[in-house]
Design an enzyme around this catalytic site. Structure first.
Site, PDB file in Angstrom:
ATOM      1  CG  HIS A   3      41.571  36.610  35.758  1.00 42.95           C
ATOM      2  ND1 HIS A   3      40.914  36.242  34.608  1.00 42.95           N
ATOM      3  CD2 HIS A   3      40.612  37.049  36.606  1.00 42.95           C
ATOM      4  CE1 HIS A   3      39.619  36.459  34.749  1.00 42.95           C
ATOM      5  NE2 HIS A   3      39.401  36.937  35.965  1.00 42.95           N
ATOM      6  CG  HIS A  55      39.266  36.756  41.103  1.00 44.10           C
ATOM      7  ND1 HIS A  55      38.673  37.967  40.852  1.00 44.10           N
ATOM      8  CD2 HIS A  55      39.057  36.002  39.992  1.00 44.10           C
ATOM      9  CE1 HIS A  55      38.128  37.945  39.647  1.00 44.10           C
ATOM     10  NE2 HIS A  55      38.356  36.760  39.111  1.00 44.10           N
TER      11      HIS A  55
END
Length: 145
Positions: A107, A109
């Site tokens: 992922h 950010h």
């Protein structure tokens, strides 16, 4: 967890993708989900994940998935900048526990930054109010190109 190992299908992001845990979504398509971090380091902190890959980190991700995630991260960052007018932003991506990774599903950010607002620590920020997150997600979604 190290940089190697098996993907855990019960990790929190996998459970969000399966609909087992709610998330405040900013946008999604067949390949990507962008949603608000419930432990935001800054106002408007968004996470971008693949809906198709089981890569735990950058070393495991398929090149075509990485390209899709990079484009989705850029699109989302543009919307964050337009909606919230930060003075800057950080794009972060952690690999392995020693590298700061806390959820082992690749992922990115997007963390808006302002000079006069300190950044909360990764994994140490307090849980945000769901109504505040929904309001921010709506503002960011409205600014998508």
């Amino acid at each position: 967890m190290s940089l190697t190992g098996a993907y855990d299908p019960a990790n929190i992001f996998a459970r969000i993708l399966k609909g087992e845990i709610p998330a405040v979504k900013v946008w999604e398509d067949d390949d990507v989900l962008a949603f608000m971090d419930v432990f935001p380091q800054s106002e408007g902190h968004v996470l971008v994940i693949s809906k198709t890959s089981r890569a735990r980190n950058l070393l495991e991700v398929e090149p075509e998935v990485l390209a899709t995630l990079a484009a989705a991260t850029q699109r989302t960052a543009r919307a964050v900048a337009k909606a919230l007018s930060p003075e800057g932003f950080s794009i972060m991506q952690f690999n392995g526990e020693a590298g700061g990774q806390t959820v082992f599903h690749l992922h990115f950010h997007i963390i808006p930054r302002w000079a006069d607002r300190p950044l909360k620590g990764h994994g140490h920020a307090p849980m945000a109010d769901a109504d505040v997150l929904r309001s921010l997600a709506e503002r960011i979604a409205a600014a998508l190109d």
